[in-house]
Design a protein around this motif. Structure first.
Motif, PDB file in Angstrom:
ATOM      1  N   THR A   9       0.821  -1.209   0.000  1.00  0.00           N
ATOM      2  CA  THR A   9       0.000   0.000   0.000  1.00  0.00           C
ATOM      3  C   THR A   9       0.855   1.259   0.000  1.00  0.00           C
ATOM      4  O   THR A   9       0.532   2.238  -0.684  1.00  0.00           O
ATOM      5  CB  THR A   9      -0.936   0.009   1.214  1.00  0.00           C
ATOM      6  N   GLY A  10       1.955   1.239   0.759  1.00  0.00           N
ATOM      7  CA  GLY A  10       2.813   2.421   0.814  1.00  0.00           C
ATOM      8  C   GLY A  10       3.457   2.744  -0.521  1.00  0.00           C
ATOM      9  O   GLY A  10       3.485   3.904  -0.954  1.00  0.00           O
ATOM     10  N   SER A  11       3.959   1.718  -1.196  1.00  0.00           N
ATOM     11  CA  SER A  11       4.607   1.960  -2.487  1.00  0.00           C
ATOM     12  C   SER A  11       3.599   2.368  -3.552  1.00  0.00           C
ATOM     13  O   SER A  11       3.861   3.277  -4.354  1.00  0.00           O
ATOM     14  CB  SER A  11       5.373   0.713  -2.933  1.00  0.00           C
ATOM     15  N   PHE A  12       2.419   1.716  -3.555  1.00  0.00           N
ATOM     16  CA  PHE A  12       1.460   2.073  -4.592  1.00  0.00           C
ATOM     17  C   PHE A  12       0.829   3.440  -4.324  1.00  0.00           C
ATOM     18  O   PHE A  12       0.381   4.105  -5.272  1.00  0.00           O
ATOM     19  CB  PHE A  12       0.359   1.016  -4.714  1.00  0.00           C
ATOM     20  N   MET A  13       0.802   3.874  -3.069  1.00  0.00           N
ATOM     21  CA  MET A  13       0.323   5.220  -2.778  1.00  0.00           C
ATOM     22  C   MET A  13       1.138   6.252  -3.554  1.00  0.00           C
ATOM     23  O   MET A  13       0.590   7.197  -4.145  1.00  0.00           O
ATOM     24  CB  MET A  13       0.418   5.493  -1.288  1.00  0.00           C
ATOM     25  N   LEU A  14       2.459   6.066  -3.583  1.00  0.00           N
ATOM     26  CA  LEU A  14       3.321   6.983  -4.327  1.00  0.00           C
ATOM     27  C   LEU A  14       3.025   6.913  -5.827  1.00  0.00           C
ATOM     28  O   LEU A  14       3.045   7.939  -6.522  1.00  0.00           O
ATOM     29  CB  LEU A  14       4.786   6.645  -4.053  1.00  0.00           C
ATOM     30  N   VAL A  15       2.744   5.696  -6.316  1.00  0.00           N
ATOM     31  CA  VAL A  15       2.399   5.537  -7.728  1.00  0.00           C
ATOM     32  C   VAL A  15       1.119   6.290  -8.049  1.00  0.00           C
ATOM     33  O   VAL A  15       1.014   6.965  -9.084  1.00  0.00           O
ATOM     34  CB  VAL A  15       2.254   4.037  -8.078  1.00  0.00           C
TER      35      VAL A  15
END
Length: 297
Positions: free
Chosen positions: A25-31
């Motif tokens: 979730t954290g990485s895709f939030m940036l995406v």
């Protein structure tokens, strides 16, 4: 006086799964933030804010698990398990703040819709849906064991619905050119926060105020104790929970003439365990010739 502190085994929370879900979730939030800025989609940015709250909920759950494992000491005789409830309350308040921010931004956009790159918006939303489904799968088995895990699961579930909405919106914009759909979606995603926030806050406040745990009836528990053979009266019965999965009871039991105190106490405990799954009880057994009404007063 009799104290029975039987701690039921609490299933270990899946810490490794929480870390995986947090990384996703954290990485895709940036995406999503990058995708929203590139495509001009407020709905994607709103969904990214949901992803942020998902990540915060997972982080709070991990912190709460570590704190809850700290042993009790002379200052905190129940240990640090209730830190989980405080963390869940903080998460609920953050959700509320994010919801108002999203609604404000959507209102600004409705008066001046921007160009939307619908295909890019669609691609990012599809990937977001896949990430949410994976995270839900990781959390599903433990969502009823912890308020923080439950909060994280509910947020991922709502974010999954938001991703579906963004997909539908991207298709509509692609075929119709209705740019206002993006802002309308952002409003809808924002409003999804409120009922979840209320539910989470209500559960947290109930535990912090030492209210009766959800799904349990104080009257039914009182009736079960009073109906046990050898009990003449009861008073000062309190039913609460340290955490969601750790209900407790204390009370005073007045024995009938000739009743054996230890036998009555064990009978009450067995009945509470069988009927209410209540394993942590502290009962004070008394012999007194006063009436039940006098005991109450």
């Amino acid at each position: 006086m009799s104290d029975n502190h039987q701690h039921g085994d609490v299933r270990a929370l899946p810490e490794s799964r929480l870390w995986i879900a947090l990384a996703l979730t954290g990485s895709f939030m940036l995406v999503e933030i990058a995708g929203g800025m590139i495509t001009g989609s407020l709905a994607l940015i709103s969904d990214a804010m949901h992803m942020l709250t998902d990540a915060m909920a997972l982080l709070l759950a991990l912190v709460a698990i570590r704190a809850g494992r700290k042993a009790a000491d002379l200052m905190r005789t129940y240990g640090y398990a209730r830190f989980e409830i405080l963390a869940a309350a903080v998460n609920a308040l953050v959700l509320l703040g994010v919801a108002f921010y999203i609604l404000y931004e959507a209102y600004q956009r409705l008066s001046a819709p921007q160009d939307i790159q619908s295909l890019g918006m669609l691609a990012v939303a599809v990937v977001g849906l896949i990430v949410n489904l994976i995270a839900m799968r990781l959390l599903a088995s433990a969502k009823d064991q912890s308020l923080n895990v439950k909060g994280a699961y509910l947020e991922v579930w709502a974010d999954m619905l938001g991703s579906i909405g963004v997909i539908v919106g991207a298709v509509l914009i692609w075929f119709t050119g209705w740019r206002w759909v993006d802002s309308a979606l952002a409003v809808g995603i924002g409003f999804m926060v409120f009922p979840r926030t209320w539910t989470l806050l209500r559960e947290c406040v109930n535990i912090l105020l030492e209210g009766v745990p959800p799904g349990m009836s104080l009257q039914a528990v009182r009736d079960a104790i009073a109906g046990t053979a050898g009990v003449a009266a009861i008073h000062d019965i309190h039913l609460w929970a340290v955490t969601q999965s750790n209900p407790m009871l204390t009370g005073h039991v007045v024995l009938a003439a000739g009743a054996d105190g230890e036998q009555v106490r064990r009978a009450i405990e067995a009945r509470l365990q069988a009927d209410f799954d209540l394993h942590h009880t502290t009962l004070q057994v008394e012999r007194d010739d006063r009436s039940a009404e006098e005991h109450i007063h």
